[in-house]
Enzyme design. Sequence first.
Site, short mmCIF file in Angstrom:
data_model
loop_
_atom_site.label_atom_id
_atom_site.label_comp_id
_atom_site.label_asym_id
_atom_site.label_seq_id
_atom_site.Cartn_x
_atom_site.Cartn_y
_atom_site.Cartn_z
N ASP A 1 0.85 -1.18 0.00
CA ASP A 1 0.00 0.00 0.00
C ASP A 1 0.89 1.25 0.00
O ASP A 1 1.99 1.23 0.57
CB ASP A 1 -0.87 0.04 1.25
CG ASP A 1 -1.96 -1.03 1.27
OD1 ASP A 1 -1.99 -1.86 0.34
OD2 ASP A 1 -2.76 -1.02 2.22
N HIS B 1 4.91 -7.36 -0.17
CA HIS B 1 4.59 -8.60 -0.88
C HIS B 1 5.28 -8.63 -2.25
O HIS B 1 5.83 -7.63 -2.72
CB HIS B 1 3.07 -8.71 -1.05
CG HIS B 1 2.32 -8.79 0.24
ND1 HIS B 1 1.67 -9.94 0.67
CD2 HIS B 1 2.13 -7.87 1.22
CE1 HIS B 1 1.11 -9.71 1.85
NE2 HIS B 1 1.37 -8.47 2.20
N SER C 1 8.05 3.77 5.29
CA SER C 1 9.24 3.92 4.48
C SER C 1 8.89 3.83 3.01
O SER C 1 7.79 4.20 2.61
CB SER C 1 10.31 2.90 4.85
OG SER C 1 11.55 3.31 4.32
#
Length: 283
Positions: free
Chosen positions: A83, A141, A250
């Site tokens: 995200d 991911h 980050s």
Amino acid sequence: MKKIIFELLPKNFISQVFGILASSRLPIWAPLFKTVFYNIFKLNLDESERSLGEYNNLQDMFTRRLKPDAREIAEDEVVSPTDGVLSQCGVFDDVSLEIIQAKGKTYSLGALLGDTELAKSFEGGMWATIYLSPFNYHRIHTAVEGEIVEAIYVPGTLWPVNEWSVEHIEKVFCVNERVTSIIKGQDNKLSALCKVGATNVGKISLSYTNDILCNTSKMKSRQSEPWHWKPQKPIRVEKSVELGCFELGSTVVLILDKSYREKYPNLFSKHQNKAVLMGQSLL
């Protein structure tokens, strides 16, 4: 002045201390710290597998997992690994292999990876930078399917990676601590997913090995040069399999070789400066 102050601060030490505080389970401190953070950044826990009260501390909540059916993974070949906001994207049209950091600022892929020879494998390819805010889901991911063949740990400091830092700190992604997962796909397609640390990112951990845990004493002996980790045999992964997580916000940089660009010349472009979700198509 702001830059000078940040240069003088012991950023790695501050981040380690913050990580300790965020992981504390002290009866009064832990629920207070967690709740204050939740309210300031307006976290959305609707997709999370647990409610606010079920998390033991801020770190537990920050590294939260999603409910199994929270996201529908796109069928397209390349999906968002996390995200965040896809802040920059581009292609490698010459041998300099430069990546745009901000207007008027670039850095080299070789410096980012800590391996100039490996960087040459991506000549003619493409890249995208995704920034994660504190309120985002922070597990990282896979963007493509394939086999994990290598991870590269590069020591460094921990500058913030917010808008101010990206615009003012030269090559900030190349001076911060980072770790990159290298994935080889079908027909030897190559991709790299670089996870860049930042101030108050207590750690970057990997799901497929315990040998690398950023911003810890465990890595101190390797802080002189990049360290290449390789599995005993390639680790097979499908799209959107968890690779690791940030313990506070980050940035990730996704790099794809020219075979992806030849197949998808407009990959990333329509998502620039827009929010993306893990598992969403980047075509």
